[in-house]
Design a protein around this motif. Structure first.
Motif, short mmCIF file in Angstrom:
data_model
loop_
_atom_site.label_atom_id
_atom_site.label_comp_id
_atom_site.label_asym_id
_atom_site.label_seq_id
_atom_site.Cartn_x
_atom_site.Cartn_y
_atom_site.Cartn_z
N UNK A 270 11.26 10.16 2.74
CA UNK A 270 10.97 10.45 1.33
C UNK A 270 9.50 10.78 1.13
N UNK A 271 8.62 10.04 1.81
CA UNK A 271 7.18 10.29 1.68
C UNK A 271 6.83 11.66 2.26
N UNK B 163 0.83 -1.20 0.00
CA UNK B 163 0.00 0.00 0.00
C UNK B 163 0.86 1.25 0.00
N UNK B 164 1.95 1.21 0.75
CA UNK B 164 2.87 2.33 0.78
C UNK B 164 3.51 2.53 -0.59
N UNK B 165 4.01 1.43 -1.16
CA UNK B 165 4.68 1.53 -2.46
C UNK B 165 3.71 1.99 -3.54
N UNK B 166 2.49 1.47 -3.52
CA UNK B 166 1.50 1.89 -4.52
C UNK B 166 1.18 3.38 -4.38
N UNK B 167 1.05 3.85 -3.15
CA UNK B 167 0.77 5.27 -2.93
C UNK B 167 1.93 6.13 -3.41
N UNK B 168 3.15 5.71 -3.15
CA UNK B 168 4.31 6.46 -3.60
C UNK B 168 4.39 6.49 -5.13
N UNK C 149 -1.28 9.60 1.83
CA UNK C 149 -1.68 8.21 2.12
C UNK C 149 -0.44 7.37 2.43
N UNK C 150 0.64 7.59 1.69
CA UNK C 150 1.89 6.87 1.95
C UNK C 150 2.41 7.22 3.35
#
Length: 173
Positions: A62-63, A26-31, A52-53
């Motif tokens: 980075x987020x 979910x984190x990677x998809x948001x990024x 969201x990330x």
């Protein structure tokens, strides 16, 4: 008393691992979504994705940097649009742009500064129109202050064909 069987422990470990993996995904998809939207110039959408990330990984530098960068861009673009609307005397558009910027950064000092400039320009326009006898000043002043003390110089009774048909009472002079 029933103990943990090897199968139950395995399933629990699998579920925990899956949950952690999905959270990471979910984190990677948001990024990735944020990067794509940012590259397309959709800074508000990118901000939402990066936000969201940050929800998924709150301390990810980075987020946070990407979220802050896109927020600054949205606020800056909105301020620029508000200033352009102010120069064109489109006060309603200027206020809308400032309201939008405020959604992203409620405490941004420049938003308050430009809002003050818009309010001063509106006040000056109302005064100029009022002094020139422009009828728009009456409605602008009435809308801004609730009612106007200036009344029309002529008073006509309501037309007989309209009397009683309107849900509003006839106006008085």
């Amino acid at each position: 008393m029933v103990g943990w069987s090897g199968g139950a422990v395995g399933r629990l470990a699998f579920a925990a691992g899956l949950l952690l993996t999905l959270t990471g995904c979910g984190f990677q998809l948001a990024m990735m979504k944020g990067k794509r939207l940012e590259s397309q110039g959709d800074y508000a959408g990118a901000y939402e994705a990066y936000d969201k990330a940050c929800d998924r990984k709150p301390d990810h530098e980075d987020a946070e940097a990407a979220r802050d960068r896109t927020r600054a861009r949205v606020v800056g673009d909105s301020l620029e649009a508000a200033r352009g609307a102010l120069e064109a005397a489109d006060y309603e558009a200027a206020v809308e742009k400032l309201d939008y910027a405020e959604q992203f950064d409620p405490d941004h000092p420049e938003v308050y500064q430009v809002r003050g400039d818009v309010e001063a320009a509106m006040r000056d326009a109302i005064i100029r129109n009022w002094e020139s006898g422009d009828a728009r000043a009456t409605s602008l002043a009435g809308g801004a202050r609730g009612s106007s003390s200036r009344r029309p110089s002529t008073c006509r009774p309501p037309s007989s064909r309209c009397a009683g048909t309107s849900p509003r009472p006839p106006s008085r002079c």
